[in-house]
Design a protein around this motif. Structure first.
Motif, PDB file in Angstrom:
ATOM      1  N   UNK A 107       0.821  -1.214   0.000  1.00  0.00           N
ATOM      2  CA  UNK A 107       0.000   0.000   0.000  1.00  0.00           C
ATOM      3  C   UNK A 107       0.850   1.258   0.000  1.00  0.00           C
ATOM      4  N   UNK A 108       1.982   1.222   0.730  1.00  0.00           N
ATOM      5  CA  UNK A 108       2.821   2.414   0.848  1.00  0.00           C
ATOM      6  C   UNK A 108       3.446   2.814  -0.478  1.00  0.00           C
ATOM      7  N   UNK A 109       3.548   1.873  -1.432  1.00  0.00           N
ATOM      8  CA  UNK A 109       4.141   2.191  -2.730  1.00  0.00           C
ATOM      9  C   UNK A 109       3.260   3.139  -3.535  1.00  0.00           C
ATOM     10  N   UNK A 110       1.988   3.244  -3.173  1.00  0.00           N
ATOM     11  CA  UNK A 110       1.046   4.103  -3.881  1.00  0.00           C
ATOM     12  C   UNK A 110       0.989   5.510  -3.304  1.00  0.00           C
ATOM     13  N   UNK A 111       1.707   5.708  -2.191  1.00  0.00           N
ATOM     14  CA  UNK A 111       1.647   6.976  -1.479  1.00  0.00           C
ATOM     15  C   UNK A 111       2.976   7.721  -1.594  1.00  0.00           C
ATOM     16  N   UNK A 112       2.919   9.005  -1.318  1.00  0.00           N
ATOM     17  CA  UNK A 112       4.116   9.839  -1.327  1.00  0.00           C
ATOM     18  C   UNK A 112       5.186   9.269  -0.400  1.00  0.00           C
ATOM     19  N   UNK A 113       6.433   9.372  -0.791  1.00  0.00           N
ATOM     20  CA  UNK A 113       7.520   8.791  -0.002  1.00  0.00           C
ATOM     21  C   UNK A 113       7.637   9.422   1.378  1.00  0.00           C
ATOM     22  N   UNK A 114       7.319  10.701   1.509  1.00  0.00           N
ATOM     23  CA  UNK A 114       7.468  11.412   2.775  1.00  0.00           C
ATOM     24  C   UNK A 114       6.174  11.513   3.569  1.00  0.00           C
ATOM     25  N   UNK A 115       5.035  11.417   2.906  1.00  0.00           N
ATOM     26  CA  UNK A 115       3.739  11.593   3.564  1.00  0.00           C
ATOM     27  C   UNK A 115       2.805  10.476   3.118  1.00  0.00           C
ATOM     28  N   UNK A 116       2.602   9.504   3.979  1.00  0.00           N
ATOM     29  CA  UNK A 116       1.832   8.315   3.610  1.00  0.00           C
ATOM     30  C   UNK A 116       0.320   8.545   3.613  1.00  0.00           C
ATOM     31  N   UNK A 117      -0.117   9.798   3.817  1.00  0.00           N
ATOM     32  CA  UNK A 117      -1.530  10.134   3.637  1.00  0.00           C
ATOM     33  C   UNK A 117      -1.762  10.873   2.321  1.00  0.00           C
ATOM     34  N   UNK A 118      -0.710  11.052   1.546  1.00  0.00           N
ATOM     35  CA  UNK A 118      -0.782  11.800   0.293  1.00  0.00           C
ATOM     36  C   UNK A 118      -0.584  10.853  -0.885  1.00  0.00           C
ATOM     37  N   UNK A 119      -1.570  10.798  -1.763  1.00  0.00           N
ATOM     38  CA  UNK A 119      -1.489   9.924  -2.928  1.00  0.00           C
ATOM     39  C   UNK A 119      -0.385  10.373  -3.888  1.00  0.00           C
ATOM     40  N   UNK A 120       0.277   9.397  -4.497  1.00  0.00           N
ATOM     41  CA  UNK A 120       1.192   9.703  -5.590  1.00  0.00           C
ATOM     42  C   UNK A 120       0.391  10.212  -6.787  1.00  0.00           C
ATOM     43  N   UNK A 121       1.038  10.865  -7.756  1.00  0.00           N
ATOM     44  CA  UNK A 121       0.337  11.254  -8.980  1.00  0.00           C
ATOM     45  C   UNK A 121      -0.330  10.043  -9.637  1.00  0.00           C
TER      46      UNK A 121
END
Length: 286
Positions: A202-216
């Motif tokens: 799941x963490x691979x889909x999120x920002x590296x620094x903020x795991x509540x922020x979706x990647x593009x």
């Protein structure tokens, strides 16, 4: 920017700027990992609701969802109504217990029990503060509600059906846990993963620094394509106890609008408590 997402719109995402412009039109729920984090700082008007309230032991599984009647009491006391409800978490400034999953767990729990207008604050409290949003130590006065809970049984799959269909050609089981526990030994009684499950942390889909922020979105789609997660399949989300899977469930179902997504809520914890069930170690599904 208006609330955004796909599917039937029960869960959508909002920016801090949107929330700033609509504070008087929404209910705000803080689900930081510990009450002391909320006491230290929260968005003005936010009521505190801990994700852990919604699960209890059942059978051999230690963390399954509580019944509707119990959920209604919690919703009533927290003033939850079926109006736009923003959920967010933060980095756990006081206790430091956060992992970023609190807000997806709560968003799923609200939707699972019949809430139809859940808004996830993309980036959580860090993005709110970064955008210049205020925080406070003042608690709102909570008015009791009369919310009627209704379990959405099509959101999840239980063990007997899961075992029956998990290896069908038109079914893809995705394991949301970190790669090291998918491949090897975690805290469970057995190592590895459920046979056939493909790893998509799941963490691979999120920002590296903020795991509540979706990647593009384009980066998310690349990861999904690599995992074989196409829209023509039934996508079953699994993890350790069903918590990490909430991140990917709401993403697949309501951010990207996949037509057939479910959570195996018992996940690896329930699977491994059944003595005859095999597991697989290493990087390959089988």
């Amino acid at each position: 920017m208006e609330p955004y997402g796909g599917g039937d719109g029960r869960v959508r995402w909002v920016t801090p700027e949107w929330l700033m412009d609509n504070m008087d039109e929404v209910k705000i729920v803080d689900c930081q990992p510990n009450i002391h984090d909320y006491i230290f700082e929260h968005i003005p008007g936010a009521v505190y609701l801990n994700e852990g309230l919604f699960r209890e032991p059942r059978g051999m599984a230690p963390a399954m969802y509580i019944p509707e009647g119990a959920v209604e009491l919690i919703f009533h006391q927290a003033g939850i109504e079926d109006l736009p409800t923003v959920v967010y978490t933060g980095p756990g400034e006081v206790k430091g217990w956060d992992d970023g999953l609190e807000q997806t767990m709560l968003a799923y729990s609200l939707a699972r029990f019949g809430h139809r207008n859940v808004l996830v604050l993309n980036g959580g409290l860090p993005e709110w503060k970064k955008a210049g949003g205020d925080v406070t130590k003042v608690f709102p006065e909570v008015e009791e509600s009369d919310f009627s809970a209704e379990t959405q049984k099509d959101f999840y799959i239980e063990y007997p059906e899961f075992k029956k269909i998990k290896d069908h050609d038109d079914v893809l089981v995705l394991d949301a846990r970190p790669r090291e526990v998918y491949e090897g030994q975690g805290p469970w009684i057995k190592p590895g993963h459920i046979p056939g499950a493909v790893n998509l942390p799941w963490a691979s889909l999120m920002d590296d620094e903020n795991k509540t922020l979706l990647k593009p979105e384009e980066e998310i789609l690349e990861l999904l394509e690599a995992a074989g997660a196409s829209e023509d399949k039934t996508i079953i989300r699994s993890c350790g106890t069903g918590r990490e899977a909430t991140n990917e469930f709401i993403l697949f179902k309501w951010y990207l609008g996949y037509p057939d997504v479910r959570i195996y809520e018992g996940s690896f914890t329930e699977w491994t408590q059944i003595e005859d069930n095999p597991t697989v170690t290493g990087p390959d599904p089988y």
